[in-house]
Design a protein around this motif. Structure first.
Motif, mmCIF file in Angstrom:
data_model
loop_
_atom_site.group_PDB
_atom_site.id
_atom_site.type_symbol
_atom_site.label_atom_id
_atom_site.label_comp_id
_atom_site.label_asym_id
_atom_site.label_seq_id
_atom_site.Cartn_x
_atom_site.Cartn_y
_atom_site.Cartn_z
ATOM 1 N N ILE A 36 43.553 32.852 38.105
ATOM 2 C CA ILE A 36 42.273 33.320 38.648
ATOM 3 C C ILE A 36 41.127 32.486 38.085
ATOM 4 C CG2 ILE A 36 40.649 35.255 38.753
ATOM 5 C CD1 ILE A 36 43.048 37.141 38.610
ATOM 6 N N SER A 38 37.795 33.063 39.566
ATOM 7 C CA SER A 38 36.704 34.038 39.602
ATOM 8 C C SER A 38 37.086 35.200 40.498
ATOM 9 C CB SER A 38 35.405 33.395 40.106
ATOM 10 O OG SER A 38 35.556 32.967 41.459
ATOM 11 N N HIS A 39 36.419 36.330 40.300
ATOM 12 C CA HIS A 39 36.600 37.510 41.138
ATOM 13 C C HIS A 39 35.221 38.109 41.373
ATOM 14 C CE1 HIS A 39 38.428 41.777 41.805
ATOM 15 N NE2 HIS A 39 38.256 41.126 42.939
ATOM 16 N N ASP A 40 34.712 37.907 42.578
ATOM 17 C CA ASP A 40 33.362 38.352 42.922
ATOM 18 C C ASP A 40 33.455 39.262 44.139
ATOM 19 O OD1 ASP A 40 30.684 38.725 43.292
ATOM 20 O OD2 ASP A 40 30.252 36.672 43.921
ATOM 21 N N ASP A 42 35.022 41.273 46.783
ATOM 22 C CA ASP A 42 36.378 41.234 47.333
ATOM 23 C C ASP A 42 36.961 39.824 47.376
ATOM 24 O OD1 ASP A 42 36.407 43.951 47.754
ATOM 25 O OD2 ASP A 42 35.741 43.827 49.840
ATOM 26 N N THR A 43 36.219 38.848 46.857
ATOM 27 C CA THR A 43 36.668 37.457 46.931
ATOM 28 C C THR A 43 37.275 37.006 45.611
ATOM 29 O OG1 THR A 43 34.947 36.927 48.549
ATOM 30 C CG2 THR A 43 35.995 35.088 47.412
ATOM 31 N N LEU A 44 38.531 36.612 45.700
ATOM 32 C CA LEU A 44 39.264 36.128 44.539
ATOM 33 C C LEU A 44 39.518 34.634 44.727
ATOM 34 C CD1 LEU A 44 40.721 37.291 41.952
ATOM 35 C CD2 LEU A 44 42.801 37.329 43.329
ATOM 36 N N SER A 55 40.432 30.466 48.306
ATOM 37 C CA SER A 55 39.660 31.700 48.336
ATOM 38 C C SER A 55 40.479 32.777 49.038
ATOM 39 C CB SER A 55 38.345 31.467 49.063
ATOM 40 O OG SER A 55 37.553 32.641 49.084
ATOM 41 N N THR A 58 40.406 39.989 48.981
ATOM 42 C CA THR A 58 41.180 41.121 48.459
ATOM 43 C C THR A 58 40.538 42.422 48.924
ATOM 44 O OG1 THR A 58 39.931 41.067 46.374
ATOM 45 C CG2 THR A 58 42.019 39.869 46.445
ATOM 46 N N ARG A 167 42.071 46.725 39.855
ATOM 47 C CA ARG A 167 41.279 45.553 40.232
ATOM 48 C C ARG A 167 40.519 44.989 39.040
ATOM 49 N NH1 ARG A 167 40.469 44.506 45.720
ATOM 50 N NH2 ARG A 167 41.802 45.843 47.003
ATOM 51 N N LEU A 170 41.860 41.883 37.400
ATOM 52 C CA LEU A 170 41.751 40.580 38.060
ATOM 53 C C LEU A 170 40.605 39.786 37.443
ATOM 54 C CD1 LEU A 170 42.225 41.722 41.774
ATOM 55 C CD2 LEU A 170 43.961 40.861 40.190
ATOM 56 N N THR A 171 40.838 39.248 36.260
ATOM 57 C CA THR A 171 39.808 38.530 35.519
ATOM 58 C C THR A 171 40.171 37.046 35.387
ATOM 59 O OG1 THR A 171 40.898 39.137 33.437
ATOM 60 C CG2 THR A 171 39.124 40.573 34.208
#
Length: 204
Positions: A36, A38-40, A42-44, A55, A58, A167, A170-171
């Motif tokens: 991973i 980034s997780h911003d 719903d976008t991973l 991209s 999620t 969720r 998800l880091t």
């Protein structure tokens, strides 16, 4: 309440396993392995092992899970497993990872078929009929609808089963295995996400 929580966790696990290991050639889902970035929202964003960054959407409907370590001794006759393996020059299968399915997911993706974990890689989802100690580890005789085979599991092969995750797990820096549907402009929509947790990396 505890019964409902356990039931919900079992259902989540069974659904996750179905997506991750069942053959679905008609829809051709992508299996994304990487780290991973980034997780911003719903976008991973994931940096794949292949070297590129993709991209992945999620959406809330996408399930998130993790894996926990099990021991080779936990695999006994009657266990239903999924194992990725490579085929040697002698035609014999050697496991590269093993997933122990919960009983609620027995029969998921049953069979023997090509897998994309590496060259000459296959996946076998099957019942363990016998376990025999060998000089190379343990030989598992597997049976599935339409066939059977024997897979040798070396002592150092990762063996895992599924466990719930959030969720918030998800880091950046975490390793992931994602089953996703290709979308427009090189993006993906996640169906299921398996994330590293407590130091255990998804081996699939």
């Amino acid at each position: 309440m505890s019964f409902l929580i356990k039931s919900g966790a079992a259902l989540l696990t069974a659904t996750l396993v179905s997506a991750a290991f069942a053959q679905a050639p008609a829809t051709n889902p992508a299996r994304i392995r990487g780290e991973i970035v980034s997780h911003d929202g719903d976008t991973l964003k994931v940096h794949r092992r292949s070297g590129d960054t993709v991209s992945i959407d999620t959406k809330p409907a996408a399930s998130v899970s993790a894996v926990k370590t099990m021991q080779l001794s936990d695999i006994k006759p009657g266990t239903f497993i999924g194992t990725a393996a490579t085929t040697g020059t002698d035609g014999k299968l050697t496991a590269t990872e093993v997933v122990v399915f919960p009983e609620s997911a027995r029969g998921t993706g049953e069979g023997h078929y090509a897998w994309d974990l590496g060259p000459k890689s296959s996946m076998t989802n099957a019942n363990v009929d016998t376990v025999v100690q060998s000089t190379s580890g343990r030989d598992l005789k597997l049976s599935y609808k339409g066939g059977s085979n024997v897979v040798t599991v070396p002592p150092n092969v990762p063996i895992v089963t599924f466990t719930p995750a959030e969720r918030s797990d998800l880091t950046p820096g975490k390793k992931v295995f994602i089953v996703a549907t290709p979308a427009s402009q090189g993006t993906y929509v996640a169906q299921r996400v398996v994330v590293e947790k407590d130091g255990v990396v998804p081996p699939m």
